[in-house]
Motif scaffolding. Structure first.
Motif, short mmCIF file in Angstrom:
data_model
loop_
_atom_site.label_atom_id
_atom_site.label_comp_id
_atom_site.label_asym_id
_atom_site.label_seq_id
_atom_site.Cartn_x
_atom_site.Cartn_y
_atom_site.Cartn_z
N GLN A 29 35.43 41.33 45.02
CA GLN A 29 36.27 41.79 43.91
C GLN A 29 36.02 40.90 42.68
OE1 GLN A 29 37.26 44.15 42.83
NE2 GLN A 29 38.19 45.51 44.33
N ILE A 55 40.21 46.96 39.15
CA ILE A 55 40.92 45.67 39.11
C ILE A 55 42.06 45.75 38.10
CG2 ILE A 55 39.05 44.20 39.92
CD1 ILE A 55 38.17 43.67 37.14
N GLY A 114 41.44 41.78 42.89
CA GLY A 114 40.79 41.17 41.72
C GLY A 114 41.69 41.27 40.49
#
Ligand code: AP5
Length: 252
Positions: A29, A55, A114
């Motif tokens: 991520q 993200i 993330g």
């Protein structure tokens, strides 16, 4: 396109639950910081990057604006009310206030999905504190994306900006107008002009950026994390340049 998180834990505090919760931390991520002057287009790029990589865009400015909406019902702490006064004047909010908000939300930084930090860090003290928080949570930044644009273009972008109070989508009267004037395409809420987009507040914000935030460019360059991007093209072209720059940096 990836599903969208409501960022509840970021906007309301670490105890809130997001509608999307990755089960565990994944090594692939992405974790970015977005750097650049007010109005350069960080929020716009954050939205495009979020769609691409799935993200969360984590903006400290959005936390303050969300608290401001709550402050109408007097739910803000005295420290938050002082922070909002600084924000409305275009000044930076004191480091202690910003850092206590970030510490409360450390869960978002170790989230398996993330993140993209937009508007934080903004001072060397904040950047050093972020390093420490990330280290404590066992995560590392992939890159710091630094967007650059001359001042006169920045002012044109800020004065034409309209924002959605609900889903946080950002429009521009000329370069990114909503389909129906004054109404968010995404959620139908009425768009608003930010208090700190008034000319006198813009001048203060630019000064604060020059004095406190530009030193971060060297700070992150020395750490080998900085990727500079010219923000002068359309949002989509700037996004393509961003993706290419991220890919090139990964090959180095
Ligand atoms: P924050 O919300 O972070 O604002 P900012 O950094 O000043 O950035 P902006 O949101 O104004 O601009 P942006 O770069 O995201 O541009 P956007 O994509 O919207 O912070 C607000 C305040 O909170 C601060 O002043 C401070 O008081 C406080 N604060 C927050 N974090 C803090 C911290 N860490 N420490 C201390 N204080 C803190 O784009 C702008 C416009 O241009 C839009 O209309 C958009 O549609 C348009 N546009 C974007 N890209 C393009 C393009 N390529 N071509 C044409 N138009 C474009």
């Amino acid at each position: 396109m990836q599903p969208k998180s409501d960022r509840a834990a970021w906007l309301k505090g670490g105890d809130a639950q997001c509608n999307l919760q990755p089960e565990r931390c994944s090594d692939d991520q992405r974790r970015f910081v977005l750097l650049g002057a007010p109005g350069v287009g960080k929020g716009t790029q954050a939205e495009l990057l979020a769609e691409r990589f799935g993200i969360c865009p984590l903006s400290t400015g959005d936390i303050f604006r969300a608290s401001k909406a709550l402050s109408a019902g007097c739910e803000c702490s005295p420290a938050m009310l002082r922070a909002l006064d600084h924000m409305n004047a275009g000044e930076l909010v004191p480091d202690e206030t910003v850092l206590s908000l970030i510490r409360e939300r450390a869960k978002c930084l170790r989230c398996g999905g993330g993140f993209m930090l937009d508007g934080f860090p903004r001072t060397i003290a904040q950047a050093e504190a972020l390093e420490k928080i990330l280290e404590e949570n066992g995560v590392k930044l992939d890159a710091v994306l630094s967007y650059e644009l001359p001042l006169e273009q920045i002012i044109a972008r800020l004065s034409g900006r309209r924002s959605c109070p609900q889903c946080k989508k950002v429009y521009h009267l000329e370069s990114r107008p909503p389909k129906k004037a004054g109404v968010c395409d995404h959620c139908g809420a009425a768009l608003f002009l930010r208090d700190d987009d008034r000319p006198e507040a813009i001048r203060v914000r630019m000064r604060a950026y020059e004095q406190s935030t530009t030193p971060l460019v060297n700070f992150y360059r020395q750490k080998g994390l900085l990727i500079s991007i010219n923000a002068g093209s359309t949002p989509v072209k700037t996004f393509e340049q961003t993706l290419a720059a991220i890919e090139n940096a990964a090959k180095r």
